[in-house]
Write a protein that holds these residues in place. Structure first.
Motif, short mmCIF file in Angstrom:
data_model
loop_
_atom_site.label_atom_id
_atom_site.label_comp_id
_atom_site.label_asym_id
_atom_site.label_seq_id
_atom_site.Cartn_x
_atom_site.Cartn_y
_atom_site.Cartn_z
N LEU A 103 0.82 -1.20 0.00
CA LEU A 103 0.00 0.00 0.00
C LEU A 103 0.86 1.26 0.00
O LEU A 103 1.89 1.32 0.67
CB LEU A 103 -0.93 0.01 1.22
CG LEU A 103 -2.03 -1.04 1.26
CD1 LEU A 103 -2.74 -1.04 2.61
CD2 LEU A 103 -3.04 -0.82 0.14
N GLN A 107 -3.20 0.88 -3.75
CA GLN A 107 -2.32 -0.28 -3.91
C GLN A 107 -1.19 0.03 -4.89
O GLN A 107 -1.39 0.63 -5.93
CB GLN A 107 -3.13 -1.49 -4.40
CG GLN A 107 -2.31 -2.77 -4.47
CD GLN A 107 -3.16 -3.98 -4.79
OE1 GLN A 107 -4.39 -3.93 -4.65
NE2 GLN A 107 -2.54 -5.06 -5.20
N LEU A 113 -6.23 -5.50 -3.11
CA LEU A 113 -6.52 -4.97 -1.79
C LEU A 113 -7.67 -3.95 -1.80
O LEU A 113 -7.84 -3.20 -0.84
CB LEU A 113 -5.27 -4.31 -1.20
CG LEU A 113 -4.04 -5.23 -1.05
CD1 LEU A 113 -2.89 -4.46 -0.42
CD2 LEU A 113 -4.38 -6.46 -0.23
#
Length: 795
Positions: A144, A479, A491
């Motif tokens: 992230l 992401q 994600l």
């Protein structure tokens, strides 16, 4: 013969593994295990999961079938290559190996953060942070990034002192780690306004209320050392339903680590292993959990109640129930971390990353309009300011650390915590090894200041002035674009934005601070004048009666002379009658009581007897419900009738008399005395490792006693004296006809009793006899008996 033996060993190992997993998951039969799909895929592509594991949850995607095949070929080739006689690599899965698997805590990382925290060198911290950032992607949060924002000047960001108040250290018990390490963490967190966690082992009384006091007191299934005084000294009380490092299991303390001082704090027997299995006998439903939360708020009206959950599928639904049950804080614990004492089968393929559970909990609470009721906490290998920032953006307001502060205190990740051989004096009770401890509270303070400053820099770059502004702002996460295997990860479910978090609801906690202070002053005046003796009616909607008074005594006096506060009730008591009441508080009930009578009894006396005008035989009627004296540490209970199931479950010091009971009596008992003047149900004494039980005509119930850990023995002279004394009190307090009849023909009727004694406890008693014959007394006696019990090992 060799193949047959190998097959037998293989079957035994596999069956043990299956039964262990079934036990962890609460599954009793193989039929319930088959097809249960109790797992979730992490890092497996949706296509693979849907085709070969239909119905299995796979929320983040992952490797494809081709990549799985590549792994199989890569592992197969060196094992079967022709002409190869090179030993196979160990893999380094548990311990770090230079050519093995990647570990976030590798020697270079450990060295850098230890030196940074001990010298205050921010440059070394920068190297530590850079090294972690450069490592191969090993966590979901490493995939992230932050979306750009309008930066703010660093001096406009809230100070480190404010941020550090959100930090906590993990629940590492006194017993799993040394006194020096445990107290060091407490001192450090008290200095910065954070909170250290006692873990489930209790805390030595001389620490309570001092700068060595752990602000968070844990209440787990074992209830080891949970006394009224312990609870009254808390700023926060944590109910451990599960733990991230080994979900589905409770704590374990090997016999070699139960030194006399640990046993004294935990109200157990030196040299006898302690098990805290998963079942909470007062949390079989969300209603039960709400009752325990209520009990604990009565035991300390000024403390927040924290419920510890483990990251996993459905944790959001559980969190919603916990919020409705009245909790103030919910901890979502990740699968990373632990003190290293967990068996390999407990920590591999178990639990989920905190990123998944935290996001689900925050999102579910938002969807159900419950987010304003609770604060969310997260833990599980938080190592940098960026980790903390990601956690905040996913919904966390408070942050827990366990391994990292231990590392700065000297831990070198030897992974021998359960062996009591820690070379740096942290995960050991051995005095010789504890003398090697080199940690200092200031090391932990420096660590948390560095983490706070690291977080402040992230906040300034993102445009946030306070942590409060960051919480739940998952729209500021995106992401990373990656290649290779991580490119299959998705994600988007974690970063879904649920809108602005509602303001915290400010409810009244346990009557409010001002009301509690007024209550204490008023009762204190009565106590110091003449004591209190009152009579009152009671109905079953009145729960946890006596606990608020007991909390006052525990906080102001610890204990009072016997009978100083005496209350007589007439009617039907609600749940948790007399929970946690200390010495000096006597509760008499003419009528009947619901479940959990004397939960955590801490020295008080409770009497339940039939009304004088009842017109029925007391011995054949049930006067009290299930789970009586759960986790009691001292005190007395007399019930002039039968009781329900799980009588004296986890009792560790109270004395009790009843006239018959249901199934599972004295389950997991570690201390105290139970006298039963009637029939018992099945599975009596299961898991019983301490204390003693006396059963009238017990030979008639031998088939109902679980013999795995106990022996059935005849009465001796000391036993007769103990039972006679308790019967005399029972007769006086309850008017029991059965007790009076037995006493009228004493000691002949004493021979009708059967003694149920745990084998480990019996061995310790023998060691104490040997130590006594050697001339040992007092604490020296216990120290020497422990040496003998452990085969001569010094203490």
């Amino acid at each position: 013969r060799a193949p047959a033996s190998a097959i037998a060993h293989f079957r035994e190992a596999v069956e043990h593994g299956v039964v262990k997993v079934m036990s962890k998951m609460g599954i009793s039969s193989i039929q319930g295990y088959q097809g249960a799909q109790i797992f979730e895929a992490v890092g497996l592509s949706t296509e693979v999961a849907e085709h070969w594991f239909a119905g299995t949850v796979s929320r983040v995607g992952g490797v494809t079938l081709d990549e799985i095949a590549e792994d199989c070929a890569r592992l197969h080739h060196p094992a079967f290559a022709e002409g190869s006689d090179v030993p196979l690599p160990t893999g380094g899965r548990t311990r770090y190996r230079r050519d093995g698997e990647q570990h976030l805590y590798n020697p270079q990382v450990i060295h850098l953060i230890q030196q940074a925290a001990r010298t205050g060198d921010s440059g070394l911290y920068g190297q530590y942070r850079a090294l972690l950032e450069s490592e191969t992607r090993a966590t979901l949060r490493s995939l992230l990034d932050f979306t750009p924002g309008t930066a703010v000047p660093l001096d406009e960001v809230e100070p480190a002192e404010a941020i550090m108040r959100r930090f906590k250290t993990g629940a590492m018990s006194f017993g799993s780690i040394s006194r020096e390490a445990h107290e060091c963490l407490a001192k450090a967190m008290n200095r910065i306004g954070g909170r250290s966690n006692s873990g489930e082992g209790g805390e030595e009384p001389d620490r309570l209320g001092t700068d060595r006091n752990s602000a968070i007191k844990q209440v787990a299934s074992g209830r080891f050392g949970v006394t009224g005084h312990y609870l009254a000294s808390a700023r926060e009380i944590q109910i451990k339903i599960a733990q991230g490092a080994k979900p589905g299991e409770g704590g374990q303390l090997p016999a070699r680590k139960v030194y006399p001082w640990i046993a004294r704090t935990r109200h157990s027997t030196p040299g006898v292993a302690l098990i805290s299995p998963p079942p909470h006998h007062d949390i079989y439903s969300i209603e039960d959990l709400a009752q325990l939360i209520y009990d604990l708020k009565q035991s300390n009206p000024r403390a927040d109640i924290n419920v510890k959950l483990v990251s996993g599928t459905g944790v959001g639904t559980i969190a919603a129930g916990v919020a409705k049950g009245g909790a103030d804080v919910i901890l979502v614990s990740g699968f990373d971390g632990g003190t290293g004492a967990s068996p390999r089968t407990s920590i591999y393929h178990a639990g989920l990353p905190w990123e998944i559970g935290l996001a689900e909990a925050h999102q579910t609470l938002m969807l159900n309009g419950l987010r304003g009721r609770v604060r969310l906490e997260v833990d599980g290998k938080l190592m940098t300011g960026k980790d903390i920032a990601v956690a905040a953006l996913l919904g966390a307001e408070e942050f827990g650390f366990a391994t990292l502060p231990l590392v700065v205190l000297g831990c070198v990740m030897m992974r021998v915590c359960n062996l009591d051989t820690c070379p740096v004096g942290i995960a050991t009770q051995n005095p010789e090894l504890r003398a090697l401890f080199s940690g200092d509270p200031e090391h932990v303070v420096t660590l948390f200041r560095m983490l706070s400053e690291d977080l402040r820099r992230e906040m300034a770059a993102l445009g946030f002035r306070t942590v409060e502004e960051m919480v739940g702002r998952s729209d500021r996460l995106v992401q990373r674009r990656t290649t290779g295997r991580t490119s299959h990860i998705d994600l988007s479910g974690l970063t879904a934005y649920m809108g602005a978090r509602p303001p915290r609801e400010r409810g009244v906690k346990g009557g409010g601070r001002e009301e509690w202070a007024m209550f204490m002053d008023a009762v204190g005046t009565m106590v110091e004048k003449d004591g209190v003796h009152m009579k009152s009616r009671i109905v079953n909607t009145q729960r946890t009666v006596g606990t608020r008074i007991g909390s006052f005594v525990s906080e102001r006096y610890v204990r009072l002379p016997e009978g100083t506060l005496s209350f007589e009730f007439d009617g039907c008591a609600g749940q948790s009658f007399g929970a946690f009441v200390p010495e000096g508080v006597d509760l008499f009930l003419s009528g009947e009581a619901n479940d959990y009578v004397g939960k955590g009894l801490s020295g008080g006396r409770i009497v339940v007897r039939r009304p004088a005008d009842a017109g029925w035989d007391d011995a054949n009627n049930v006067l009290a419900g299930n789970v009586i004296l759960y986790g009691a540490t001292s005190g007395e209970l007399f019930v002039g009738g039968r009781v329900g199931e799980r009588f004296c479950v986890r009792n560790s010091g109270a004395s009790a008399v009843c006239e018959g009971l249901g199934d599972h009596g004295c389950e997991y008992m570690t201390g105290g005395v139970a006298v039963v003047l009637g029939g018992v149900g099945k599975n009596f004494a299961a898991g019983m490792s301490g204390g003693v039980a006396y059963l009238l005509d017990g030979r008639l119930a031998e088939d109902r006693i679980n013999r795995e850990m106990v022996s059935l023995l005849p009465m001796e002279s000391d036993d007769l004296r103990v039972v006679e004394d308790l019967l005399e009190k029972h007769a006086v307090h309850t008017g029991s006809k059965r007790a009076l009849a037995l006493l009228s023909d004493w000691p002949a009727s004493g021979a009708r009793f059967l003694k149920v004694l745990p084998d480990d406890y019996a061995d310790m008693l023998k060691a104490m006899d040997t130590a006594t014959n050697e001339g040992c007394t007092g604490e020296t006696l216990l120290d020497r008996a422990f040496e003998i019990r452990m085969g001569g090992k010094g203490v």
